[in-house]
Scaffold this motif. Structure first.
Motif, short mmCIF file in Angstrom:
data_model
loop_
_atom_site.label_atom_id
_atom_site.label_comp_id
_atom_site.label_asym_id
_atom_site.label_seq_id
_atom_site.Cartn_x
_atom_site.Cartn_y
_atom_site.Cartn_z
N ALA A 92 0.82 -1.21 0.00
CA ALA A 92 0.00 0.00 0.00
C ALA A 92 0.86 1.26 0.00
O ALA A 92 0.57 2.22 -0.73
CB ALA A 92 -0.93 -0.01 1.22
N VAL A 93 1.93 1.26 0.79
CA VAL A 93 2.81 2.43 0.86
C VAL A 93 3.55 2.64 -0.45
O VAL A 93 3.67 3.77 -0.94
CB VAL A 93 3.81 2.29 2.03
N TRP B 157 2.57 1.69 -3.39
CA TRP B 157 1.59 2.16 -4.38
C TRP B 157 1.32 3.64 -4.19
O TRP B 157 1.27 4.42 -5.16
CB TRP B 157 0.29 1.39 -4.25
N ARG B 158 1.16 4.07 -2.93
CA ARG B 158 0.88 5.47 -2.63
C ARG B 158 2.05 6.36 -3.04
O ARG B 158 1.86 7.45 -3.59
CB ARG B 158 0.59 5.63 -1.13
N PHE B 159 3.27 5.90 -2.74
CA PHE B 159 4.45 6.68 -3.09
C PHE B 159 4.56 6.85 -4.61
O PHE B 159 4.80 7.97 -5.10
CB PHE B 159 5.71 5.99 -2.56
N SER C 188 2.20 6.71 -6.77
CA SER C 188 1.10 7.56 -7.21
C SER C 188 1.43 9.03 -6.96
O SER C 188 1.20 9.89 -7.82
CB SER C 188 -0.18 7.17 -6.45
N LYS C 189 1.99 9.32 -5.78
CA LYS C 189 2.37 10.69 -5.45
C LYS C 189 3.47 11.18 -6.40
O LYS C 189 3.44 12.32 -6.89
CB LYS C 189 2.88 10.75 -4.00
N THR D 204 2.07 12.00 -9.74
CA THR D 204 1.30 13.25 -9.71
C THR D 204 2.23 14.46 -9.70
O THR D 204 2.05 15.41 -10.48
CB THR D 204 0.42 13.29 -8.45
N ASP E 106 5.57 16.67 0.80
CA ASP E 106 4.70 15.50 0.78
C ASP E 106 5.36 14.35 0.02
O ASP E 106 5.31 13.19 0.47
CB ASP E 106 3.37 15.88 0.12
N TRP F 165 6.46 10.57 1.73
CA TRP F 165 6.06 9.24 1.26
C TRP F 165 7.28 8.42 0.85
O TRP F 165 7.30 7.19 1.04
CB TRP F 165 5.05 9.36 0.12
N THR G 137 8.65 4.58 2.59
CA THR G 137 9.06 3.32 1.97
C THR G 137 10.26 2.73 2.70
O THR G 137 10.39 1.50 2.81
CB THR G 137 9.40 3.52 0.47
#
Length: 229
Positions: A15-16, A18-20, A22-23, A26, A196, A200, A204
Motif C-alpha cells: 500500500a505504501v 503504491w501510494r508513493f 502515485s504521489k 502526480t 509530501d 512518502w 518506503t
C-alpha cells in the motif's frame, strides 16, 4: 504470530509503495514555475553549500536516484535529471542532502557507509542460508545453518534501521534549503508538495525496515522454537 506479522507488513508495504508511486507520478506532472531541471537544482544546492567536488550524473532506470559517497556522485534518473517538476526538485535536493551529509561528516552516514561491506556479505548469505537452513533443521534437527542466516538477517535489519535517520535527515536538509532558497526554486505551494513527496519516499524506507524486522522475527521464532523442542 510471526507469519501473521510478515503478511501484515507485506500488505502495508504494498500500500505504501503504491501510494508513493502515485504521489511521485502526480508531482512529476506539476511543472516548477522556476523552470529549473533536477540537474540545475542539484548544481545550485551543492554550490550553495560550498561543495565543488561532487559530480551530478544521469543513470538509467526509474527511481534509481542515489548518492554514492565512494566516488562522490549524485546519481539522478533521467526523469529527475532532465525533469522540471516538483518531484524532480524534491528528489534532486534530497540526494544532494546526502552529499551535504558527507561533506559535513554526518555521523549516521559515516556509520552506515562503514557497514556496507559486511552488510553486502550478509545479504549474500541470507539468499541461501535461510531456506537451506530451514530444510536442514526440519529433516535433521541441525539448527546451525539457519542460525547463520538469522544472524546475517539481524545485521541487515540493523542496517535498514540505521538507514532511517540518514534518509530523514537528507530530506530535512533538502526541504530547509528549498525553503531558504525562496521562490527562485520553489514557491510555497510547490514546497509543500515537495515535502509530501519526500515524506512518502521516507515511508518506503520505514516499511522496508519493518519488513526486515518482521522477517527476522519469523525466522528467529522458528530457530528458537526448534531449540525449545
Amino acid at each position: 504470530m510471526g507469519l501473521f506479522l510478515l503478511i501484515a507488513v507485506g500488505l502495508i508495504s504494498f500500500a505504501v509503495q503504491w501510494r508513493f508511486k502515485s504521489k511521485f507520478k502526480t508531482y512529476s506532472e506539476i511543472g516548477l514555475l522556476s523552470g529549473l531541471s533536477g540537474k540545475e537544482i542539484a548544481e545550485k544546492m551543492l554550490a550553495d553549500h560550498g561543495i565543488a567536488d561532487v559530480e551530478i550524473i544521469s543513470v538509467e532506470g526509474q527511481l534509481t536516484d542515489h548518492y554514492n559517497p565512494q566516488n562522490k556522485t549524485v546519481n539522478l534518473s533521467p526523469e529527475v535529471y532532465h525533469g522540471k517538476s516538483v518531484a524532480s526538485a524534491a528528489v534532486a535536493a534530497h540526494e544532494c542532502g546526502h552529499a551535504v551529509q558527507h561533506a559535513k561528516a554526518y555521523s549516521w552516514l559515516q556509520f552506515r557507509s562503514s557497514m556496507v561491506p559486511v552488510v553486502s556479505l550478509a545479504s549474500n548469505l541470507i539468499q541461501w542460508t535461510l531456506f537451506i537452513g530451514v530444510m536442514i533443521m526440519v529433516f535433521s534437527g541441525n539448527p546451525y545453518v539457519l542460525a547463520i542466516g538469522v544472524a546475517a538477517l539481524a545485521l541487515v535489519t540493523l542496517f535498514s534501521f540505521i538507514t532511517l535517520p540518514v534518509e530523514f535527515d537528507a530530506s530535512r536538509r533538502a526541504l530547509a534549503w528549498l525553503d531558504t532558497s525562496g521562490a527562485s526554486i520553489t514557491n510555497a505551494s510547490e514546497h509543500e508538495q515537495a515535502k509530501d513527496a519526500l515524506w512518502w519516499a521516507a515511508m518506503t524506507y520505514v516499511i522496508a525496515a519493518l519488513g526486515s524486522l518482521a522477517t527476522l522475527v519469523y525466522y528467529a521464532s522458528m530457530l528458537l522454537g526448534n531449540r525449545r523442542d
